[in-house]
Write a protein that holds these residues in place. Structure first.
Motif, PDB file in Angstrom:
ATOM      1  N   SER B  22      42.456  36.933  48.635  1.00 46.56           N
ATOM      2  CA  SER B  22      42.018  36.508  47.585  1.00 46.56           C
ATOM      3  C   SER B  22      40.754  37.136  47.108  1.00 46.56           C
ATOM      4  O   SER B  22      40.134  37.537  47.962  1.00 46.56           O
ATOM      5  CB  SER B  22      41.634  34.801  47.305  1.00 46.56           C
ATOM      6  N   GLU B  23      40.437  37.571  46.046  1.00 47.06           N
ATOM      7  CA  GLU B  23      39.273  38.370  45.460  1.00 47.06           C
ATOM      8  C   GLU B  23      38.064  37.482  46.055  1.00 47.06           C
ATOM      9  O   GLU B  23      37.025  38.081  46.250  1.00 47.06           O
ATOM     10  CB  GLU B  23      39.551  38.446  44.060  1.00 47.06           C
ATOM     11  N   SER B  24      38.144  36.180  46.014  1.00 49.18           N
ATOM     12  CA  SER B  24      36.924  35.191  46.349  1.00 49.18           C
ATOM     13  C   SER B  24      36.569  35.390  47.991  1.00 49.18           C
ATOM     14  O   SER B  24      35.611  35.382  48.059  1.00 49.18           O
ATOM     15  CB  SER B  24      37.237  33.784  45.836  1.00 49.18           C
ATOM     16  N   ARG B  26      37.700  33.499  50.065  1.00 55.79           N
ATOM     17  CA  ARG B  26      37.489  32.492  50.611  1.00 55.79           C
ATOM     18  C   ARG B  26      38.820  31.726  50.748  1.00 55.79           C
ATOM     19  O   ARG B  26      39.852  32.267  50.351  1.00 55.79           O
ATOM     20  CB  ARG B  26      36.597  31.284  49.406  1.00 55.79           C
ATOM     21  N   ARG B  38      42.105  30.908  48.758  1.00 61.51           N
ATOM     22  CA  ARG B  38      41.603  30.124  47.745  1.00 61.51           C
ATOM     23  C   ARG B  38      41.534  30.849  46.584  1.00 61.51           C
ATOM     24  O   ARG B  38      40.432  31.590  46.393  1.00 61.51           O
ATOM     25  CB  ARG B  38      40.186  29.656  47.985  1.00 61.51           C
ATOM     26  N   SER B  40      40.892  32.925  43.087  1.00 64.18           N
ATOM     27  CA  SER B  40      39.902  32.697  41.965  1.00 64.18           C
ATOM     28  C   SER B  40      40.391  33.204  40.785  1.00 64.18           C
ATOM     29  O   SER B  40      41.507  33.493  40.657  1.00 64.18           O
ATOM     30  CB  SER B  40      38.784  33.674  42.311  1.00 64.18           C
ATOM     31  N   LYS B  42      39.695  35.504  39.194  1.00 63.86           N
ATOM     32  CA  LYS B  42      40.273  36.977  38.921  1.00 63.86           C
ATOM     33  C   LYS B  42      41.439  37.234  39.578  1.00 63.86           C
ATOM     34  O   LYS B  42      42.118  38.185  39.129  1.00 63.86           O
ATOM     35  CB  LYS B  42      39.001  37.860  39.489  1.00 63.86           C
ATOM     36  N   ASP B  43      41.889  36.787  40.509  1.00 67.96           N
ATOM     37  CA  ASP B  43      43.161  36.647  41.206  1.00 67.96           C
ATOM     38  C   ASP B  43      44.226  36.294  39.978  1.00 67.96           C
ATOM     39  O   ASP B  43      45.244  37.043  40.006  1.00 67.96           O
ATOM     40  CB  ASP B  43      43.370  35.865  42.324  1.00 67.96           C
ATOM     41  N   GLU B 206      40.086  24.939  39.735  1.00 68.82           N
ATOM     42  CA  GLU B 206      39.496  26.005  39.387  1.00 68.82           C
ATOM     43  C   GLU B 206      40.159  27.016  38.702  1.00 68.82           C
ATOM     44  O   GLU B 206      39.888  27.867  38.139  1.00 68.82           O
ATOM     45  CB  GLU B 206      39.013  26.525  40.854  1.00 68.82           C
TER      46      GLU B 206
END
Lengths: 307, 272
Positions: B22-24, B26, B38, B40, B42-43, B206
């Motif tokens: 994930s870009e996050s 997280r 998780r 985001s 952006k993903d 989210e």
């Protein structure tokens, strides 16, 4: 208008070209590209990017109709939003200059014509000069010329220098942008050398690429050219503009160029008089980013005009 | 012989034909043990971009070829049958669920080259014209996978959307993401062109608003949404008139295919 430098001074300038630190240039460009520009700063940067765009179409299939549509888009990039400024110029082939000139007269949007046997530059000097003269007579107030890479790569700098000088003279009051076509120059040293040569010969702008060759504009190449502009400015006091072109398709890339520009040449260069972005698809991506920032929803290309 | 080291799997998102973190940066732990990426917004954005890019290619394939690829998905899923049964608990219902999922791919594989004959029409009109109505894929479809059954629920929504020629991004079940993420590995080896199917995991609240408001998404399948979430999706989907599909994971029907298609009518003069 700034005068060209003397041959002896050119010799000093060219002799003073140091080897470019390739790893250093690439590392610095990469680290600057990571800088995060968000929210209101991003909107400000995107607005500036639009004002600096040379909206370009350079295809064999260009028609007067297409150029007319491009001019409309240049004046009012987003028909639904009057707060979006017009772009800096429309960049086209010389034969289509009259179409664009008729549409853009008195609007403040410039007409830029490529010239000198774009994109290869492989023809007789007399023809290059004549082409430039005709383009200017037809209404172009900016000329994008290509250097003779064949001459440059074989070490015949004098020919390249003279040719730029003659084209500069032929373009008269029109702004001269000199395309180095960095993708064909091979090394950063050559890029730096060609930059100095073009500036010394009278270029008002130096431009990375035609967009017809891969790789086109890259950030490290842009950094090398900007450093050449900075050093030339310190040495001679002459201000030269910079135009990256080719392969700049996203708002993110455009902002990265603005960051490198700011860090290398300073805030004085953050203006369309000294900085241009040669692009076509970039404009829609910027419009989509602005909408995204304002509405909070990701945008679709379906809702923006095709150019 | 020494016991070999424990190889723990890193579950990843499946975007544009690649398994990515994930870009996050997280992750979350739905069942306490395994880290699940998780995803985001952006993903999600990347997945939509990949799906949009893949759309022309996938929808432009022949119906025959799409059917072959859907059938291959059944083959690949069958090859991993035991893995999925174990992931779903190893029970008899799990076995039945996996078999039903395999069957679903085969069933929709057969529909690709029959759909336009069945759903399309030649309309009688008062004039010297042929008038056809032909189903066309909606475009990029976001699917919110049902929570249960975790594998079959997803496959029952995903297979018809792909059968129709849409490109898809799936938001997998939040409490039971593993079958969906593992299905990504099946899809990756089934000859789908990169970006045709994208699998994103993460916290539903989210991701959902970004999916529903994304202007480049043409339809959202809300089968897995709560009534509250459905209402939110419907409101946001209005901005670009997205199709909002309320489906079910029970049974198979060609209506599930046409639910993510647009009926286009064309006129053609006779004798020209």
């Amino acid at each position: 208008m700034a005068s060209t430098v003397s041959i002896s001074h050119l010799g000093t300038l060219m002799g003073g070209v140091h080897t470019v630190d390739q790893v250093g240039a690439e590392e610095r460009a990469a680290s600057l590209a990571k800088r995060s520009i968000k929210k209101s700063a991003k909107l400000w940067a995107l607005d500036l990017a639009i004002r600096c765009i040379d909206l370009t179409t350079l295809e064999g299939q260009d028609t007067p109709g297409k150029v007319a549509a491009l001019c409309a888009k240049a004046l009012r990039p987003d028909p639904s939003d009057p707060s979006i400024p017009p772009v800096a110029a429309v960049c086209i082939y010389p034969a289509l200059v009259p179409v664009a000139a008729a549409r853009l007269r008195g609007t403040g949007v410039h007409v830029a014509s490529v010239a000198t046997a774009f994109p290869s530059g492989q023809t007789f000097t007399s023809i290059k000069v004549a082409e430039t003269r005709e383009a200017v007579a037809a209404g172009a107030d900016e000329v994008d010329m290509v250097i003779d890479r064949g001459a440059f790569l074989s070490g015949n700098y004098q020919k390249v220098f003279d040719e730029i000088g003659q084209v500069k003279e032929a373009s008269g009051r029109a702004h001269l942008k000199v395309i180095l076509e960095t993708g064909e120059l091979g090394t950063y040293d050559n890029v730096r050398r060609a930059s100095v040569l073009a500036m010394a010969a009278g270029a008002d702008f130096i431009k990375t690429s035609t967009g017809k060759i891969q790789p086109a504009a890259t950030l490290p190449v842009a950094l090398v050219m900007m450093e050449a502009i900075r050093d030339f400015h310190r040495e001679t006091g002459r201000v030269v503009g910079f135009k990256p072109a080719g392969g700049i398709r996203t708002a993110k890339q455009a902002i990265a160029y603005l960051v490198v520009l700011f860090e290398t040449l300073g805030p004085g260069w953050l203006t369309p008089e000294r900085f241009r972005l040669g692009a076509s698809t970039l404009l829609n991506d910027i419009l989509m980013q602005i909408q995204r920032e304002r509405t909070g929803a990701y945008q679709s290309g379906d809702y923006f005009t095709i150019d | 012989m020494p016991e070999r080291v424990d190889v723990r799997k890193t579950y990843k998102l499946f975007i544009n034909g690649e398994f990515v973190r994930s870009e996050s940066g997280r992750s979350y732990r739905p069942d306490g043990g395994i880290n699940v990426p998780r995803g985001s917004r952006k993903d999600l954005r990347d997945a939509v971009r990949a799906a949009r890019t893949a759309f022309a290619g996938w929808s432009g394939r022949t119906a025959m070829n799409r059917g072959q690829i859907l059938y291959r998905t059944a083959e690949m899923l069958d090859g991993r049958r035991e893995q999925f049964i174990a992931e779903l608990g190893g029970t008899e219902p799990a076995r039945q669920e996996v078999d039903a999922a395999i069957e679903t791919w085969v069933w929709y594989a057969g529909w690709t080259d029959k759909l336009s004959q069945v759903a399309g029409t030649v309309n009688p009109v008062a004039g010297p014209y042929f008038n056809f109505t032909i189903p066309e894929p909606s475009g990029v479809v976001g699917i919110v996978a049902p929570e249960a059954p975790p594998l079959l629920g997803l496959v029952r929504r995903l297979a018809p959307a792909l059968c129709a020629g849409n490109t898809v991004l799936v938001v997998v079940s939040e409490p039971h993401p593993l079958p969906g993420l593992t299905l990504g590995e099946v899809l990756a080896t089934s000859d789908f062109p990169a970006g045709t199917v994208n699998v994103v995991s993460g916290i539903r609240r989210e991701l959902l608003p970004w999916l529903a408001s994304h202007m480049d998404v043409n339809a959202v399948d809300v089968t897995g949404c709560t009534p509250e979430e459905t209402r939110q999706v419907e409101e946001l989907a209005a901005a670009n008139v997205k199709r909002v599909v309320h489906g079910t994971s029970n049974g198979m029907t060609p209506d599930a295919i046409t639910a993510v298609m647009e009926m286009k009518t064309v006129w053609h003069p006779i004798g020209v």
